[in-house]
Design a protein around this motif. Sequence first.
Motif, short mmCIF file in Angstrom:
data_model
loop_
_atom_site.label_atom_id
_atom_site.label_comp_id
_atom_site.label_asym_id
_atom_site.label_seq_id
_atom_site.Cartn_x
_atom_site.Cartn_y
_atom_site.Cartn_z
N UNK B 180 0.87 -1.18 0.00
CA UNK B 180 0.00 0.00 0.00
C UNK B 180 0.90 1.22 0.00
N UNK B 181 0.68 2.11 -0.95
CA UNK B 181 1.45 3.35 -0.97
C UNK B 181 2.40 3.43 -2.14
N UNK B 182 2.87 4.64 -2.36
CA UNK B 182 3.75 4.92 -3.50
C UNK B 182 5.14 4.34 -3.29
N UNK B 183 5.83 4.11 -4.40
CA UNK B 183 7.23 3.68 -4.38
C UNK B 183 8.03 4.62 -5.28
N UNK B 184 9.18 5.06 -4.82
CA UNK B 184 10.07 5.85 -5.67
C UNK B 184 9.66 7.29 -5.86
N UNK B 185 8.46 7.63 -5.40
CA UNK B 185 7.95 8.98 -5.67
C UNK B 185 8.72 10.03 -4.85
N UNK B 186 8.98 9.72 -3.58
CA UNK B 186 9.73 10.66 -2.74
C UNK B 186 11.15 10.86 -3.30
N UNK B 211 7.97 13.69 -1.06
CA UNK B 211 9.23 13.75 -0.31
C UNK B 211 9.12 14.65 0.92
N UNK B 212 8.43 15.80 0.75
CA UNK B 212 8.38 16.77 1.84
C UNK B 212 7.41 16.39 2.95
N UNK B 213 6.28 15.83 2.59
CA UNK B 213 5.26 15.56 3.61
C UNK B 213 4.70 14.14 3.48
N UNK B 236 8.55 0.71 3.99
CA UNK B 236 9.62 0.97 3.03
C UNK B 236 10.24 2.33 3.35
N UNK B 237 11.32 2.31 4.12
CA UNK B 237 12.00 3.58 4.43
C UNK B 237 13.30 3.70 3.65
N UNK B 290 11.93 6.51 1.64
CA UNK B 290 11.24 7.65 2.25
C UNK B 290 9.81 7.90 1.75
N UNK B 291 9.22 6.90 1.05
CA UNK B 291 7.79 7.01 0.74
C UNK B 291 6.95 6.45 1.88
#
Lengths: 338, 338
Positions: B180-186, B211-213, B236-237, B290-291
């Motif tokens: 669940x959630x984005x990958x690579x976007x941050x 990336x920011x929030x 996924x950090x 960081x996503x």
Amino acid sequence: VKARGAHDGAGKTAPAPSSELERIARLARVFGEQKGDPSIVRAIGDDAAVLDPALRAAGGAEKIVWTIDAQVEGVHFRADLASWRDVGWRSFMAAASDLAAMGASPWCALSALVLPRSIDDGALDALSAGQAEAARVVGAPVIGGNLSRGGETSITTTLLGTCVRPLARIAERGDGIWIAGALGLAAAGLAALERKLDPSDDDVARAVLAWRTPCARIEDGLALAANEAVRGAIDVSDGLARDLAHIATASGLCALLDEAALRAHVEPPLSTLARTLGVSALDLALHGGEDYALIAAGAGEVDGFVRIGRFEEGEGVALEDASGARRPVDPRGFDHFR
Amino acid sequence: VKARGAHDGAGKTAPAPSSELERIARLARVFGEQKGDPSIVRAIGDDAAVLDPALRAAGGAEKIVWTIDAQVEGVHFRADLASWRDVGWRSFMAAASDLAAMGASPWCALSALVLPRSIDDGALDALSAGQAEAARVVGAPVIGGNLSRGGETSITTTLLGTCVRPLARIAERGDGIWIAGALGLAAAGLAALERKLDPSDDDVARAVLAWRTPCARIEDGLALAANEAVRGAIDVSDGLARDLAHIATASGLCALLDEAALRAHVEPPLSTLARTLGVSALDLALHGGEDYALIAAGAGEVDGFVRIGRFEEGEGVALEDASGARRPVDPRGFDHFR
């Protein structure tokens, strides 16, 4: 694979530091010796530690006490004045002292390390060994943490403890000011190190030991919490005057110190050392931090503690001499932003 | 009293930073809005925070989950690429994400700040406002902490949560890999900021925001813990490949990613952005951190999650293309000491 050895000043090639995962495995080995508490369900190696408060609480009446403290290179320690083992030890004890001040029984700890490149695996091993040793003495195993790169070494320790009656920073009018532990000795030890005083001198050695390897007064804190005459408590981390001022302010009272009792409490070896250092023993006792003495406000006798004053109407901190004359004490001490 | 104003580059005199006590009072105001939980017995202003697990636990069966995370200037953030408010927000969310990965319900937090002289009161207000805002969204008020001077800004956040069934980093053979959630976007957002891509472009704006929030996926984590088909989880950090490798290693299995499913999950806008940045979208998805997406190992359907692979015999992380051909994925990602 590129060689990643860093060159030190002498031209030798230092071994490459281990990777983050390898370092976590090293730390797990150092900290992993401390096991056997069924309330610690899961420790190093997961996203978070897991605890079972029901297996910890004696009857479920226990409250949780939670504190965090950071020690930063150049602010709280200088690597040239203490070994990495000492740095690890004292960072842990500084954090644990807050549990003592609450009258709490230590449960477990997390350690977050920020490490520059200059901290090689040997330094990290020594640092973590110091933390683990302090953790054993305090009775709060390190069960997790965080590792990060950074420009300067910092060690952040968070501890959980449990207690039935947490001791706040409060007093009532007429309560005595009671103390257990040295005052000013750690500050004298740091000054002695900076001034390169003879380390074989007994007084110097004792003061240096006080600065390098302080002990959180956990047993004294537990005794305070068990004593119904004790109203509140605080540990002396920033200096007696400054920390006492916290209780005075919170209670709307004046913390009146008995100068003769205070002087008697700190001699020897503080007076001798103060003379050698050319500073006032009373100033060291009032403003020197990092001894982690415990201060209690007590309506009656406090076993194991020495009475050095009382809380009265008024505000701030004051000294009363043998003639009854009073003078205010500036509650200065270490301020991180002044 | 000496003036303590620091001169900035433009020759103006910056206002003197508040003292440590004044700053603690400021922080108490920012964080103090969040009250009303009877299990939080005592917050900012004492030696430690006090909690009552009996008032928190629904029937006493709850376990405590405890995590700590640090964000260091120059490593985790650059003050020129994010506002202090964003820095506060994302440091809090990074720590809270570990609670999500355990399937825990956030309880409360402590914040330890190391601040150089360059952080004036305005910057501290913004930073703490970002922390407080994230704390509100996560549902874990900041109830204490520590302030220290230092050469570089670092923000260490420790959080307590509670849960009935903590999710470890484990899987069994045949379990699906669910996300669940984005990958690579941050990571794309950070690259876009560094490359000064047009911030009014929708895809760029979305990536920069990621990336920011970022947001810790607390609700998703709670859903995982409530789903009996879910065996384990991780957030996924450091990058999908690296974090997935933790589960694979701990379980003695291979995490086999379905390339088509993974590509489908990250489009759009990652493919468009990757083209603009001249990097591979698949690389960003596999190694960008960081996503704070959540990964679960599930024996059955995992509502709200997308299946992107499965755990099989073997080791490490691998990609399987439409023809069934497999290639190993280097579980690289961010390593603090390499």
